[in-house]
Design a protein around this motif. Structure first.
Motif, short mmCIF file in Angstrom:
data_model
loop_
_atom_site.label_atom_id
_atom_site.label_comp_id
_atom_site.label_asym_id
_atom_site.label_seq_id
_atom_site.Cartn_x
_atom_site.Cartn_y
_atom_site.Cartn_z
N LYS A 58 -2.09 3.30 -2.35
CA LYS A 58 -3.53 3.06 -2.37
C LYS A 58 -3.86 1.92 -1.41
O LYS A 58 -3.01 1.08 -1.09
CB LYS A 58 -4.01 2.72 -3.77
CG LYS A 58 -3.49 1.41 -4.34
CD LYS A 58 -4.06 1.14 -5.72
CE LYS A 58 -3.58 -0.19 -6.29
NZ LYS A 58 -4.14 -0.44 -7.64
N LYS A 59 -5.10 1.92 -0.94
CA LYS A 59 -5.57 0.87 -0.05
C LYS A 59 -5.91 -0.39 -0.84
O LYS A 59 -6.43 -0.31 -1.96
CB LYS A 59 -6.80 1.34 0.73
CG LYS A 59 -6.50 2.32 1.85
CD LYS A 59 -5.80 1.62 2.99
CE LYS A 59 -5.58 2.56 4.16
NZ LYS A 59 -4.88 1.87 5.29
N GLU B 194 0.82 -1.21 0.00
CA GLU B 194 0.00 0.00 0.00
C GLU B 194 0.86 1.26 0.00
O GLU B 194 0.52 2.26 -0.66
CB GLU B 194 -0.94 -0.01 1.21
CG GLU B 194 -2.04 -1.06 1.11
CD GLU B 194 -2.94 -1.10 2.33
OE1 GLU B 194 -4.06 -1.64 2.24
OE2 GLU B 194 -2.51 -0.60 3.40
#
Length: 229
Positions: free
Chosen positions: A177-178, A172
């Motif tokens: 980003k998740k 991540e």
């Protein structure tokens, strides 16, 4: 007729982008410059190549002198040659990068007056850097982000034994980003190169998670099979 070579006055330098991962945060190694230009500014570890040394030898020397780190496997990734990139004249820089485990590394300690200190800094809070070092950092970051898809570089940053949560946090951080926890774990375990250990985390206040280890032999075998097919 004798070939008349022109006079060359370009200078070569080395700039190092060293990534580390600690407590769920991706970091880059910076120095505080102790000489002009850009005195007291933050910068990547970098300096001029001597006339009597190779580029690779210079990279190892410069990284050691500015940070105290040695025996680090560093690799060239790009050459930066914009005419006006250095305020004191034409300087062509060869960029090197490395991914290392911060845990277990000795204390950072510059042995030259060029740097007043060396320190790890989160990549998502990068300050303004001297010269064109922000450009150099971005180029290196883009490269490791791409490599994450086809090389096991994540395991160069993690401890030898790690949890799946640590692995996901690293992905991540690099991808910015998740990721869905269930899908990520399913995908990672499906590859077959993560070895589940008969151990769990120690010294944590929450429920201890299982520990895993990267099996480099299995990875190499899987990769070779993919090439063969």
């Amino acid at each position: 007729m004798d070939l008349q070579l022109p006079h060359f006055d370009s200078v070569f330098s080395i700039d190092c982008v060293i990534f580390g991962f600690d407590a769920g945060v991706l970091k880059v190694l910076l120095i505080e410059r102790n000489e002009e230009p850009f005195k007291n500014s933050f910068a990547l570890p970098g300096y001029i190549v001597e006339h009597d040394e190779s580029i690779d030898d210079a990279a190892e020397r410069i990284l050691y002198e500015l940070t105290g780190l040695r025996d680090i496997s560093i690799r060239q990734f790009h050459t930066f040659g914009d005419v006006n990139r250095h305020p004191q004249g034409r300087v062509v820089s060869i960029g090197y990068f490395a991914l290392i485990r911060i845990i277990g590394q000795k204390e950072l300690n510059p042995i030259t007056q060029v740097a007043s200190k060396a320190f790890w800094h989160p990549v998502n809070e990068l300050p303004k850097l001297a010269f064109d070092h922000t450009v150099i950092f971005n180029r290196a970051f883009k490269k490791i982000r791409a490599k994450l898809n086809y090389e096991p570089i994540a395991f160069e940053l993690l401890p030898e034994k790690f949890t799946l949560t640590q692995l996901q946090l690293l992905y991540e951080a690099v991808l910015d980003k998740k990721l869905d926890k269930r899908n990520f774990r399913k995908k990672m375990l499906s590859y077959g190169f993560l070895k589940e250990l008969a151990e769990k985390q120690k010294g944590v206040s929450y429920r201890a998670a299982k520990l895993y280890k990267f099996d480099r032999r299995k990875y190499a075998k899987i990769f070779q099979n993919e090439i063969a097919s």
